[in-house]
Scaffold this motif. Structure first.
Motif, PDB file in Angstrom:
ATOM      1  N   LYS A   7      -7.500  -9.799  -4.112  1.00  0.00           N
ATOM      2  CA  LYS A   7      -6.905  -8.584  -4.650  1.00  0.00           C
ATOM      3  C   LYS A   7      -7.274  -8.421  -6.118  1.00  0.00           C
ATOM      4  CE  LYS A   7      -2.803  -9.029  -1.759  1.00  0.00           C
ATOM      5  NZ  LYS A   7      -2.914 -10.388  -1.288  1.00  0.00           N
ATOM      6  N   TYR A  34      -5.853  -2.523  -6.267  1.00  0.00           N
ATOM      7  CA  TYR A  34      -4.525  -1.960  -6.502  1.00  0.00           C
ATOM      8  C   TYR A  34      -4.398  -1.436  -7.918  1.00  0.00           C
ATOM      9  CZ  TYR A  34      -3.194  -4.373  -2.232  1.00  0.00           C
ATOM     10  OH  TYR A  34      -3.112  -4.805  -0.941  1.00  0.00           O
ATOM     11  N   ASN A  35      -3.865  -0.230  -8.044  1.00  0.00           N
ATOM     12  CA  ASN A  35      -3.598   0.367  -9.338  1.00  0.00           C
ATOM     13  C   ASN A  35      -2.138   0.086  -9.683  1.00  0.00           C
ATOM     14  OD1 ASN A  35      -2.958   2.104 -11.488  1.00  0.00           O
ATOM     15  ND2 ASN A  35      -4.471   3.613 -10.825  1.00  0.00           N
ATOM     16  N   THR A  38       0.232   3.196 -10.332  1.00  0.00           N
ATOM     17  CA  THR A  38       0.632   4.119  -9.265  1.00  0.00           C
ATOM     18  C   THR A  38       1.203   3.420  -8.041  1.00  0.00           C
ATOM     19  OG1 THR A  38      -1.603   4.128  -8.339  1.00  0.00           O
ATOM     20  CG2 THR A  38      -1.085   5.836  -9.973  1.00  0.00           C
ATOM     21  N   ASN A  39       1.124   2.102  -7.989  1.00  0.00           N
ATOM     22  CA  ASN A  39       1.596   1.338  -6.835  1.00  0.00           C
ATOM     23  C   ASN A  39       2.686   0.373  -7.303  1.00  0.00           C
ATOM     24  OD1 ASN A  39       1.844  -0.762  -4.854  1.00  0.00           O
ATOM     25  ND2 ASN A  39      -0.134  -0.154  -3.991  1.00  0.00           N
ATOM     26  N   GLU A  41       4.621  -1.667  -5.671  1.00  0.00           N
ATOM     27  CA  GLU A  41       4.533  -2.998  -5.065  1.00  0.00           C
ATOM     28  C   GLU A  41       3.496  -3.860  -5.798  1.00  0.00           C
ATOM     29  OE1 GLU A  41       3.630  -4.949  -0.704  1.00  0.00           O
ATOM     30  OE2 GLU A  41       4.377  -2.898  -0.797  1.00  0.00           O
ATOM     31  N   ALA A  42       2.371  -3.256  -6.163  1.00  0.00           N
ATOM     32  CA  ALA A  42       1.338  -3.973  -6.912  1.00  0.00           C
ATOM     33  C   ALA A  42       1.840  -4.360  -8.299  1.00  0.00           C
ATOM     34  CB  ALA A  42       0.080  -3.117  -7.030  1.00  0.00           C
ATOM     35  N   GLU A  43       2.547  -3.437  -8.949  1.00  0.00           N
ATOM     36  CA  GLU A  43       3.101  -3.742 -10.269  1.00  0.00           C
ATOM     37  C   GLU A  43       4.067  -4.926 -10.182  1.00  0.00           C
ATOM     38  OE1 GLU A  43       6.165  -1.983 -13.588  1.00  0.00           O
ATOM     39  OE2 GLU A  43       5.256  -0.550 -12.204  1.00  0.00           O
TER      40      GLU A  43
END
Length: 84
Positions: A7, A34-35, A38-39, A41-43
């Protein structure tokens, strides 16, 4: 998010994120992009690596991660996990 996938966590405006994205694409390495802006869950995933701080670009595979890696560090990371 599947833990056993490579990732890349970054942003669209970050030149270091773009450099890593371009390198991985140029070497045909399969990864998920992953941005963190805007995401949610990724943050959250990235913040979990760094005691609540948002740091990017971050490359992760399983429970192993690298913050702002150089291309030689990326090559070593990929080799370590048998991804190249």
């Amino acid at each position: 998010m599947n833990n056993q996938k490579l990732k890349l966590f970054g942003t669209q405006w970050c030149t270091k994120s773009a450099k890593l994205r371009n390198y991985l694409q140029s070497t045909w390495v399969d990864f998920e992009d992953y941005n963190v802006e805007t995401n949610l869950e990724a943050e959250k995933a990235v913040r979990s690596f760094y005691d609540g701080e948002l740091k990017f670009p971050t490359l992760s595979y399983g429970n192993d991660f690298l913050k702002n890696p150089s291309i030689p560090e990326v090559k070593g990371f990929l080799k370590k996990h048998g991804l190249n």
